[in-house]
Design a protein around this motif. Structure first.
Motif, PDB file in Angstrom:
ATOM      1  N   LYS A  89       0.888  -1.192   0.082  1.00  0.00           N
ATOM      2  CA  LYS A  89      -0.081  -0.041   0.021  1.00  0.00           C
ATOM      3  C   LYS A  89       0.855   1.171   0.040  1.00  0.00           C
ATOM      4  O   LYS A  89       1.722   1.353   0.689  1.00  0.00           O
ATOM      5  CB  LYS A  89      -0.899  -0.059   1.199  1.00  0.00           C
ATOM      6  N   VAL A  90       0.665   2.171  -0.980  1.00  0.00           N
ATOM      7  CA  VAL A  90       1.285   3.454  -1.119  1.00  0.00           C
ATOM      8  C   VAL A  90       0.349   4.655  -0.188  1.00  0.00           C
ATOM      9  O   VAL A  90      -0.789   4.611  -0.551  1.00  0.00           O
ATOM     10  CB  VAL A  90       1.695   3.696  -2.278  1.00  0.00           C
ATOM     11  N   THR A  91       0.852   5.239   0.785  1.00  0.00           N
ATOM     12  CA  THR A  91       0.142   5.917   1.469  1.00  0.00           C
ATOM     13  C   THR A  91       0.522   7.353   1.442  1.00  0.00           C
ATOM     14  O   THR A  91       1.654   7.541   1.613  1.00  0.00           O
ATOM     15  CB  THR A  91      -0.090   5.791   2.848  1.00  0.00           C
ATOM     16  N   ILE A  92      -0.134   8.477   0.823  1.00  0.00           N
ATOM     17  CA  ILE A  92       0.102   9.897   0.664  1.00  0.00           C
ATOM     18  C   ILE A  92      -0.497  10.619   1.867  1.00  0.00           C
ATOM     19  O   ILE A  92      -1.524  10.356   2.216  1.00  0.00           O
ATOM     20  CB  ILE A  92      -0.602  10.378  -0.318  1.00  0.00           C
ATOM     21  N   THR A  93       0.446  11.199   2.842  1.00  0.00           N
ATOM     22  CA  THR A  93      -0.008  11.853   4.134  1.00  0.00           C
ATOM     23  C   THR A  93       0.395  13.330   3.935  1.00  0.00           C
ATOM     24  O   THR A  93       1.222  13.943   3.262  1.00  0.00           O
ATOM     25  CB  THR A  93       0.690  11.334   5.180  1.00  0.00           C
ATOM     26  N   GLY A  94      -0.788  14.078   4.639  1.00  0.00           N
ATOM     27  CA  GLY A  94      -0.548  15.427   4.866  1.00  0.00           C
ATOM     28  C   GLY A  94       0.374  15.882   5.810  1.00  0.00           C
ATOM     29  O   GLY A  94       1.091  15.116   6.531  1.00  0.00           O
ATOM     30  N   VAL A  95       0.557  17.281   6.018  1.00  0.00           N
ATOM     31  CA  VAL A  95       1.657  17.839   6.943  1.00  0.00           C
ATOM     32  C   VAL A  95       1.350  16.971   8.320  1.00  0.00           C
ATOM     33  O   VAL A  95       2.309  16.846   9.270  1.00  0.00           O
ATOM     34  CB  VAL A  95       1.702  19.159   7.090  1.00  0.00           C
ATOM     35  N   GLY A  96       0.068  17.135   8.822  1.00  0.00           N
ATOM     36  CA  GLY A  96      -0.159  16.812  10.167  1.00  0.00           C
ATOM     37  C   GLY A  96      -0.502  15.266  10.402  1.00  0.00           C
ATOM     38  O   GLY A  96      -0.633  14.753  11.398  1.00  0.00           O
ATOM     39  N   GLY A  97       0.015  14.368   9.107  1.00  0.00           N
ATOM     40  CA  GLY A  97      -0.069  12.911   9.241  1.00  0.00           C
ATOM     41  C   GLY A  97      -1.351  12.328   8.787  1.00  0.00           C
ATOM     42  O   GLY A  97      -1.594  11.088   8.807  1.00  0.00           O
ATOM     43  N   HIS A  98      -2.253  13.127   8.392  1.00  0.00           N
ATOM     44  CA  HIS A  98      -3.697  12.682   8.112  1.00  0.00           C
ATOM     45  C   HIS A  98      -3.543  12.075   6.712  1.00  0.00           C
ATOM     46  O   HIS A  98      -2.633  12.647   5.786  1.00  0.00           O
ATOM     47  CB  HIS A  98      -4.621  13.673   7.997  1.00  0.00           C
ATOM     48  N   ILE A  99      -4.195  10.857   6.524  1.00  0.00           N
ATOM     49  CA  ILE A  99      -4.087  10.225   5.053  1.00  0.00           C
ATOM     50  C   ILE A  99      -4.871  10.982   4.248  1.00  0.00           C
ATOM     51  O   ILE A  99      -6.145  11.243   4.313  1.00  0.00           O
ATOM     52  CB  ILE A  99      -4.598   8.866   5.251  1.00  0.00           C
ATOM     53  N   ILE A 100      -4.244  11.164   3.154  1.00  0.00           N
ATOM     54  CA  ILE A 100      -4.712  11.871   1.880  1.00  0.00           C
ATOM     55  C   ILE A 100      -5.133  10.909   0.926  1.00  0.00           C
ATOM     56  O   ILE A 100      -6.311  11.013   0.234  1.00  0.00           O
ATOM     57  CB  ILE A 100      -3.950  12.966   1.128  1.00  0.00           C
ATOM     58  N   LYS A 101      -4.423   9.861   0.576  1.00  0.00           N
ATOM     59  CA  LYS A 101      -4.697   9.005  -0.526  1.00  0.00           C
ATOM     60  C   LYS A 101      -3.859   7.721  -0.141  1.00  0.00           C
ATOM     61  O   LYS A 101      -2.738   7.624   0.453  1.00  0.00           O
ATOM     62  CB  LYS A 101      -4.282   9.383  -1.623  1.00  0.00           C
TER      63      LYS A 101
ATOM     64  N   ASN B 159      10.460  -8.158  -5.222  1.00  0.00           N
ATOM     65  CA  ASN B 159      11.710  -7.149  -4.708  1.00  0.00           C
ATOM     66  C   ASN B 159      12.102  -6.115  -5.979  1.00  0.00           C
ATOM     67  O   ASN B 159      11.806  -6.439  -6.996  1.00  0.00           O
ATOM     68  CB  ASN B 159      12.735  -8.025  -3.976  1.00  0.00           C
ATOM     69  N   GLY B 160      12.583  -5.164  -5.346  1.00  0.00           N
ATOM     70  CA  GLY B 160      13.181  -4.243  -6.324  1.00  0.00           C
ATOM     71  C   GLY B 160      12.231  -2.965  -6.411  1.00  0.00           C
ATOM     72  O   GLY B 160      11.343  -2.763  -5.442  1.00  0.00           O
ATOM     73  N   VAL B 161      12.299  -2.070  -7.551  1.00  0.00           N
ATOM     74  CA  VAL B 161      11.565  -0.844  -7.437  1.00  0.00           C
ATOM     75  C   VAL B 161      10.044  -0.996  -8.072  1.00  0.00           C
ATOM     76  O   VAL B 161       9.974  -1.855  -8.990  1.00  0.00           O
ATOM     77  CB  VAL B 161      12.439   0.122  -8.260  1.00  0.00           C
ATOM     78  N   THR B 162       9.171  -0.515  -7.176  1.00  0.00           N
ATOM     79  CA  THR B 162       7.818  -0.673  -7.728  1.00  0.00           C
ATOM     80  C   THR B 162       7.527   0.904  -7.879  1.00  0.00           C
ATOM     81  O   THR B 162       7.480   1.718  -6.733  1.00  0.00           O
ATOM     82  CB  THR B 162       6.760  -1.112  -6.589  1.00  0.00           C
ATOM     83  N   ASN B 163       7.205   1.350  -9.111  1.00  0.00           N
ATOM     84  CA  ASN B 163       6.777   2.773  -9.389  1.00  0.00           C
ATOM     85  C   ASN B 163       5.380   2.923  -9.160  1.00  0.00           C
ATOM     86  O   ASN B 163       4.446   1.968  -9.411  1.00  0.00           O
ATOM     87  CB  ASN B 163       7.310   2.961 -11.111  1.00  0.00           C
ATOM     88  N   PHE B 164       4.986   4.044  -8.894  1.00  0.00           N
ATOM     89  CA  PHE B 164       3.683   4.680  -8.585  1.00  0.00           C
ATOM     90  C   PHE B 164       3.412   5.900  -9.124  1.00  0.00           C
ATOM     91  O   PHE B 164       4.344   6.799  -9.406  1.00  0.00           O
ATOM     92  CB  PHE B 164       3.237   4.495  -7.239  1.00  0.00           C
ATOM     93  N   SER B 165       2.360   6.445  -9.418  1.00  0.00           N
ATOM     94  CA  SER B 165       1.767   7.733  -9.675  1.00  0.00           C
ATOM     95  C   SER B 165       0.556   8.237  -8.979  1.00  0.00           C
ATOM     96  O   SER B 165      -0.146   7.585  -8.715  1.00  0.00           O
ATOM     97  CB  SER B 165       1.599   8.072 -11.293  1.00  0.00           C
ATOM     98  N   TRP B 166       0.596   9.533  -8.486  1.00  0.00           N
ATOM     99  CA  TRP B 166      -0.648  10.009  -7.995  1.00  0.00           C
ATOM    100  C   TRP B 166      -1.171  11.071  -8.498  1.00  0.00           C
ATOM    101  O   TRP B 166      -0.240  11.904  -8.662  1.00  0.00           O
ATOM    102  CB  TRP B 166      -0.218  10.237  -6.413  1.00  0.00           C
ATOM    103  N   ASP B 167      -2.472  11.439  -8.735  1.00  0.00           N
ATOM    104  CA  ASP B 167      -2.842  12.651  -9.718  1.00  0.00           C
ATOM    105  C   ASP B 167      -3.238  13.577  -8.752  1.00  0.00           C
ATOM    106  O   ASP B 167      -3.863  14.623  -9.210  1.00  0.00           O
ATOM    107  CB  ASP B 167      -4.036  11.928 -10.363  1.00  0.00           C
ATOM    108  N   GLY B 168      -3.072  13.665  -7.522  1.00  0.00           N
ATOM    109  CA  GLY B 168      -3.493  14.721  -6.649  1.00  0.00           C
ATOM    110  C   GLY B 168      -4.881  14.683  -6.217  1.00  0.00           C
ATOM    111  O   GLY B 168      -5.149  15.548  -5.203  1.00  0.00           O
ATOM    112  N   THR B 169      -5.483  13.432  -6.342  1.00  0.00           N
ATOM    113  CA  THR B 169      -6.760  13.482  -5.759  1.00  0.00           C
ATOM    114  C   THR B 169      -6.826  12.717  -4.315  1.00  0.00           C
ATOM    115  O   THR B 169      -5.778  12.198  -3.848  1.00  0.00           O
ATOM    116  CB  THR B 169      -7.690  12.532  -6.771  1.00  0.00           C
ATOM    117  N   ASP B 170      -7.924  12.906  -3.620  1.00  0.00           N
ATOM    118  CA  ASP B 170      -7.795  12.156  -2.287  1.00  0.00           C
ATOM    119  C   ASP B 170      -8.815  11.031  -2.451  1.00  0.00           C
ATOM    120  O   ASP B 170      -9.227  10.770  -3.441  1.00  0.00           O
ATOM    121  CB  ASP B 170      -8.333  13.131  -1.058  1.00  0.00           C
ATOM    122  N   ASN B 171      -8.770  10.222  -1.304  1.00  0.00           N
ATOM    123  CA  ASN B 171      -9.510   9.213  -1.206  1.00  0.00           C
ATOM    124  C   ASN B 171     -11.283   9.479  -1.292  1.00  0.00           C
ATOM    125  O   ASN B 171     -11.871   9.050  -1.584  1.00  0.00           O
ATOM    126  CB  ASN B 171      -9.496   8.397   0.190  1.00  0.00           C
TER     127      ASN B 171
END
Length: 66
Positions: free
Chosen positions: A33-45, A54-66
Motif C-alpha cells: 500500500k502506498v500512502t500519501i499523508t498530509g503535513v499533520g499525518g492525516h491520510i490523503i490517499k 523485490n526491487g523498485v515498484t513505481n507509482f503515480s498519484w494524480d493529486g486526488t484524495d480518497n
C-alpha cells in the motif's frame, strides 16, 4: 513493514498536480500500500498496489484524495 519513497517528481501546471515515485523493496511483498499523508499525518490517499516483487515498484498519484 514501512518503506519510504526513494525518489519522486512533482509536476504542477494548468490546475493539475501529478506525483511520480518509486518504492525500493528489499524483498517481495503480498500487499503493498502506498500512502500519501498530509503535513499533520492525516491520510490523503492510499493506493493498493497488491503483490510486488523485490526491487523498485513505481507509482503515480494524480493529486486526488480518497
Amino acid at each position: 513493514m514501512q518503506f519510504s519513497v526513494y525518489e519522486f517528481a512533482a509536476f504542477v501546471g494548468q490546475g493539475r498536480c501529478s506525483i511520480k515515485g518509486g518504492v525500493n523493496l528489499p524483498s517481495s511483498v503480498t500487499d503493498l500500500k502506498v500512502t500519501i499523508t498530509g503535513v499533520g499525518g492525516h491520510i490523503i490517499k492510499q493506493m493498493d498496489m497488491g503483490i510486488q516483487p523485490n526491487g523498485v515498484t513505481n507509482f503515480s498519484w494524480d493529486g486526488t484524495d480518497n
